[in-house]
Structures are given as structure tokens and as C-alpha cells.
Design a protein around this motif. Structure first.
Motif, short mmCIF file in Angstrom:
data_model
loop_
_atom_site.label_atom_id
_atom_site.label_comp_id
_atom_site.label_asym_id
_atom_site.label_seq_id
_atom_site.Cartn_x
_atom_site.Cartn_y
_atom_site.Cartn_z
N GLU A 1 0.81 -1.21 0.00
CA GLU A 1 0.00 0.00 0.00
C GLU A 1 0.85 1.27 0.00
N THR A 2 1.94 1.25 0.77
CA THR A 2 2.85 2.39 0.82
C THR A 2 3.50 2.63 -0.54
N VAL A 4 2.35 1.71 -3.49
CA VAL A 4 1.34 2.16 -4.43
C VAL A 4 1.04 3.65 -4.25
N LYS A 5 1.02 4.11 -3.01
CA LYS A 5 0.78 5.53 -2.74
C LYS A 5 1.93 6.41 -3.27
N LEU A 6 3.13 5.87 -3.29
CA LEU A 6 4.28 6.64 -3.76
C LEU A 6 4.36 6.73 -5.27
N ALA A 19 0.02 8.44 -10.24
CA ALA A 19 -1.22 7.86 -10.75
C ALA A 19 -1.33 7.89 -12.24
#
Length: 129
Positions: free
Chosen positions: A121-122, A124-126, A129
Motif C-alpha cells: 500500500e505504501t 502504491v501511494k508513492l 497515478a
């Protein structure tokens, strides 16, 4: 200097087991298992102090204690599975020892899922998009 006590206990037990093994193999195995458990119990105090230091460091670094506790549980599973497998191997049961090790690995994988999920999750957030 505790290592000298541990090694001394191990050496004395080894000599006794070698002497007893010919006539009373079951008693020799019990002596081996008892010595292993005694050494493990001797180390619990040391392990507890290490866990205390790690928890203190985690608090200072604002790390979620759930992750630390999960990692400590994983380490505990690894040590206990290895200890159990070694005792079973000493009894000559290689197949059962292998199953204990496999069980430990599966339990470690199951316990690691929340940590792996948090890391993914970390990441993917970095990513943009």
C-alpha cells in the motif's frame, strides 16, 4: 559469561547421553530434551530484555507497535519451530521434523501478510497515478 555455563551444561549432557544411550536410549533422549528446554528457559530472560529495548526504540521512532509485535511473533515462531524440529530430529524422526519446519514457514507467511500488505500500500501511494 553465561555462554560458558550453557556450553558446560551441553558438554556434560553430551557425555552423559553418550554413556547412557547404549543401555537406555529413551532416558538419553529425555535428558537431551530436558537440557534443551533448560537452556531455552535460561535464555527467556535475555529475550525479554531485548524485546523491551525494541519496544522502547519503536515508541521513540513512532513505529506502530502492531508491526513490531508481529515481527517478534514471526521470530518466535521461527525459533520455536527450529527448536522443536531439532528435538524431533534427535529422536530420529526426520519426517516429523520436516513437517514442523514446514508448519513454521506457513505460519510465518500467514503472520507476514499484514506487513506485506502495508508495504504494498505504501509503495502504491508513492507511485504516480
Amino acid at each position: 559469561m553465561e555462554i560458558i555455563q550453557i556450553v558446560g551444561l551441553g558438554l556434560v549432557t553430551t557425555v552423559l547421553v553418550l554413556i547412557i544411550k547404549e543401555q537406555k536410549p529413551m532416558f538419553a533422549f529425555l535428558l537431551t530434551a530436558f537440557t534443551g528446554i533448560t537452556i531455552f528457559l535460561f535464555l527467556i530472560g535475555k529475550i525479554t530484555s531485548v524485546i523491551g529495548v525494541l519496544e522502547e526504540l519503536a515508541n521513540k521512532a513512532n513505529i506502530n507497535l502492531i508491526f513490531l509485535k508481529t515481527i517478534l511473533k514471526i521470530i518466535g515462531i521461527a525459533y520455536i519451530a527450529e527448536f522443536g524440529a531439532q528435538i524431533v530430529r534427535d529422536a530420529g524422526q526426520e519426517a516429523i521434523a520436516s513437517k514442523i519446519e514446514l508448519s513454521g514457514k506457513v505460519l510465518i507467511m500467514v503472520m507476514a501478510i499484514p506487513i506485506v500488505s502495508a508495504i504494498i500500500e505504501t509503495v502504491v501511494k508513492l507511485l504516480p497515478a
